[in-house]
Scaffold this motif. Structure first.
Motif, mmCIF file in Angstrom:
data_model
loop_
_atom_site.group_PDB
_atom_site.id
_atom_site.type_symbol
_atom_site.label_atom_id
_atom_site.label_comp_id
_atom_site.label_asym_id
_atom_site.label_seq_id
_atom_site.Cartn_x
_atom_site.Cartn_y
_atom_site.Cartn_z
ATOM 1 N N LEU A 147 16.791 38.029 46.321
ATOM 2 C CA LEU A 147 15.814 38.114 47.417
ATOM 3 C C LEU A 147 15.538 39.546 47.840
ATOM 4 O O LEU A 147 14.401 39.935 48.026
ATOM 5 C CB LEU A 147 16.286 37.307 48.624
ATOM 6 N N GLY A 148 16.570 40.344 47.985
ATOM 7 C CA GLY A 148 16.384 41.713 48.449
ATOM 8 C C GLY A 148 16.353 42.737 47.348
ATOM 9 O O GLY A 148 16.077 43.910 47.584
ATOM 10 N N GLY A 149 16.638 42.312 46.125
ATOM 11 C CA GLY A 149 16.673 43.262 45.016
ATOM 12 C C GLY A 149 17.776 44.290 45.171
ATOM 13 O O GLY A 149 17.643 45.414 44.721
ATOM 14 N N VAL A 150 18.878 43.901 45.806
ATOM 15 C CA VAL A 150 19.965 44.829 46.101
ATOM 16 C C VAL A 150 21.101 44.629 45.102
ATOM 17 O O VAL A 150 21.446 43.503 44.755
ATOM 18 C CB VAL A 150 20.496 44.591 47.536
ATOM 19 N N GLU A 151 21.657 45.730 44.645
ATOM 20 C CA GLU A 151 22.849 45.693 43.802
ATOM 21 C C GLU A 151 23.923 46.564 44.432
ATOM 22 O O GLU A 151 23.635 47.666 44.904
ATOM 23 C CB GLU A 151 22.569 46.216 42.399
ATOM 24 N N VAL A 152 25.148 46.037 44.446
ATOM 25 C CA VAL A 152 26.286 46.771 44.995
ATOM 26 C C VAL A 152 27.404 46.724 43.961
ATOM 27 O O VAL A 152 27.724 45.662 43.434
ATOM 28 C CB VAL A 152 26.773 46.133 46.317
ATOM 29 N N ARG A 153 27.982 47.889 43.671
ATOM 30 C CA ARG A 153 29.113 47.950 42.742
ATOM 31 C C ARG A 153 30.386 47.892 43.576
ATOM 32 O O ARG A 153 30.625 48.712 44.452
ATOM 33 C CB ARG A 153 29.077 49.222 41.904
ATOM 34 N N LEU A 154 31.213 46.883 43.273
ATOM 35 C CA LEU A 154 32.471 46.659 43.974
ATOM 36 C C LEU A 154 33.625 46.764 42.985
ATOM 37 O O LEU A 154 33.414 46.834 41.780
ATOM 38 C CB LEU A 154 32.474 45.256 44.598
ATOM 39 N N ARG A 155 34.823 46.738 43.508
ATOM 40 C CA ARG A 155 36.019 46.660 42.674
ATOM 41 C C ARG A 155 36.589 45.263 42.811
ATOM 42 O O ARG A 155 36.392 44.605 43.828
ATOM 43 C CB ARG A 155 37.055 47.679 43.123
ATOM 44 N N TYR A 156 37.291 44.814 41.788
ATOM 45 C CA TYR A 156 37.951 43.518 41.895
ATOM 46 C C TYR A 156 39.362 43.585 41.348
ATOM 47 O O TYR A 156 39.692 44.415 40.509
ATOM 48 C CB TYR A 156 37.155 42.423 41.186
ATOM 49 N N GLU A 157 40.196 42.716 41.894
ATOM 50 C CA GLU A 157 41.569 42.554 41.441
ATOM 51 C C GLU A 157 41.818 41.065 41.264
ATOM 52 O O GLU A 157 41.370 40.264 42.078
ATOM 53 C CB GLU A 157 42.552 43.101 42.478
ATOM 54 N N VAL A 158 42.521 40.712 40.218
ATOM 55 C CA VAL A 158 42.848 39.309 39.956
ATOM 56 C C VAL A 158 44.338 39.120 40.198
ATOM 57 O O VAL A 158 45.161 39.875 39.679
ATOM 58 C CB VAL A 158 42.501 38.914 38.503
ATOM 59 N N ASP A 159 44.674 38.128 41.008
ATOM 60 C CA ASP A 159 46.059 37.764 41.264
ATOM 61 C C ASP A 159 46.165 36.254 41.129
ATOM 62 O O ASP A 159 45.777 35.525 42.047
ATOM 63 C CB ASP A 159 46.492 38.221 42.651
ATOM 64 N N LYS A 160 46.611 35.809 39.968
ATOM 65 C CA LYS A 160 46.700 34.380 39.631
ATOM 66 C C LYS A 160 45.324 33.752 39.741
ATOM 67 O O LYS A 160 44.438 34.094 38.974
ATOM 68 C CB LYS A 160 47.737 33.684 40.490
ATOM 69 N N ASP A 161 45.088 32.862 40.706
ATOM 70 C CA ASP A 161 43.781 32.209 40.814
ATOM 71 C C ASP A 161 42.896 32.852 41.874
ATOM 72 O O ASP A 161 41.831 32.352 42.191
ATOM 73 C CB ASP A 161 43.943 30.711 41.083
ATOM 74 N N ARG A 162 43.308 33.958 42.432
ATOM 75 C CA ARG A 162 42.537 34.663 43.458
ATOM 76 C C ARG A 162 41.855 35.899 42.868
ATOM 77 O O ARG A 162 42.469 36.664 42.133
ATOM 78 C CB ARG A 162 43.431 35.119 44.613
ATOM 79 N N VAL A 163 40.588 36.082 43.210
ATOM 80 C CA VAL A 163 39.831 37.256 42.786
ATOM 81 C C VAL A 163 39.366 37.953 44.057
ATOM 82 O O VAL A 163 38.591 37.397 44.833
ATOM 83 C CB VAL A 163 38.611 36.864 41.915
ATOM 84 N N ARG A 164 39.877 39.145 44.283
ATOM 85 C CA ARG A 164 39.575 39.895 45.514
ATOM 86 C C ARG A 164 38.535 40.965 45.206
ATOM 87 O O ARG A 164 38.776 41.849 44.372
ATOM 88 C CB ARG A 164 40.858 40.518 46.045
ATOM 89 N N LEU A 165 37.375 40.882 45.880
ATOM 90 C CA LEU A 165 36.312 41.872 45.727
ATOM 91 C C LEU A 165 36.378 42.819 46.912
ATOM 92 O O LEU A 165 36.456 42.375 48.058
ATOM 93 C CB LEU A 165 34.944 41.195 45.698
ATOM 94 N N SER A 166 36.339 44.114 46.650
ATOM 95 C CA SER A 166 36.386 45.087 47.746
ATOM 96 C C SER A 166 35.429 46.235 47.464
ATOM 97 O O SER A 166 35.201 46.613 46.320
ATOM 98 C CB SER A 166 37.807 45.615 47.942
ATOM 99 N N HIS A 167 34.884 46.773 48.533
ATOM 100 C CA HIS A 167 33.979 47.919 48.432
ATOM 101 C C HIS A 167 34.827 49.180 48.370
ATOM 102 O O HIS A 167 35.730 49.362 49.187
ATOM 103 C CB HIS A 167 33.040 47.960 49.644
ATOM 104 N N PRO A 168 34.574 50.065 47.418
ATOM 105 C CA PRO A 168 35.419 51.251 47.272
ATOM 106 C C PRO A 168 35.345 52.211 48.462
ATOM 107 O O PRO A 168 36.253 52.998 48.664
ATOM 108 C CB PRO A 168 34.894 51.917 45.995
ATOM 109 N N ASP A 169 34.291 52.134 49.269
ATOM 110 C CA ASP A 169 34.135 53.059 50.392
ATOM 111 C C ASP A 169 34.457 52.452 51.746
ATOM 112 O O ASP A 169 34.391 53.142 52.762
ATOM 113 C CB ASP A 169 32.702 53.596 50.428
#
Length: 101
Positions: free
Chosen positions: A50-72
């Motif tokens: 809808l907004g044409g927005v892209e954001v690059r995040l970091r992710y970590e996988v811990d078993k069945d959990r995927v944590r997305l975080s903004h580097p800043d």
């Protein structure tokens, strides 16, 4: 010499197994409004059509959990649950399905 080869082979297998635990591929929500494109280097690109927005995040996988975080932005994170290899579940019942490669 033979023991050194066995140890080297065991280390190589261990490293390859560790690399294989990351996410890869593109996942899309059920309404087609947003996508998550996982890269093997620990980054994910979140895009919204809808907004044409892209954001690059970091992710970590811990078993069945995927944590997305903004580097800043410290402390801000989105935690998804891996239902199976093709499905991620997020807050408020949002489900992401993996698109065909």
């Amino acid at each position: 010499m033979k023991i050194a080869r066995v140890i080297l082979l065991a280390c190589l297998v261990w490293v390859l197994a560790a690399c294989g635990s990351g996410m890869h591929g593109t996942y899309e929500d059920a309404m087609g409004l947003s996508q998550l494109r996982f890269e093997r280097d620990g980054t994910v690109v979140q895009s919204a059509t809808l907004g044409g927005v892209e954001v690059r995040l970091r992710y970590e996988v811990d078993k069945d959990r995927v944590r997305l975080s903004h580097p800043d932005v410290d402390g801000a994170a989105l935690v998804l649950t891996r239902v199976d290899e093709n499905t991620l579940s997020g807050p408020l019942g949002v489900t992401y399905k993996r698109l065909a490669d």
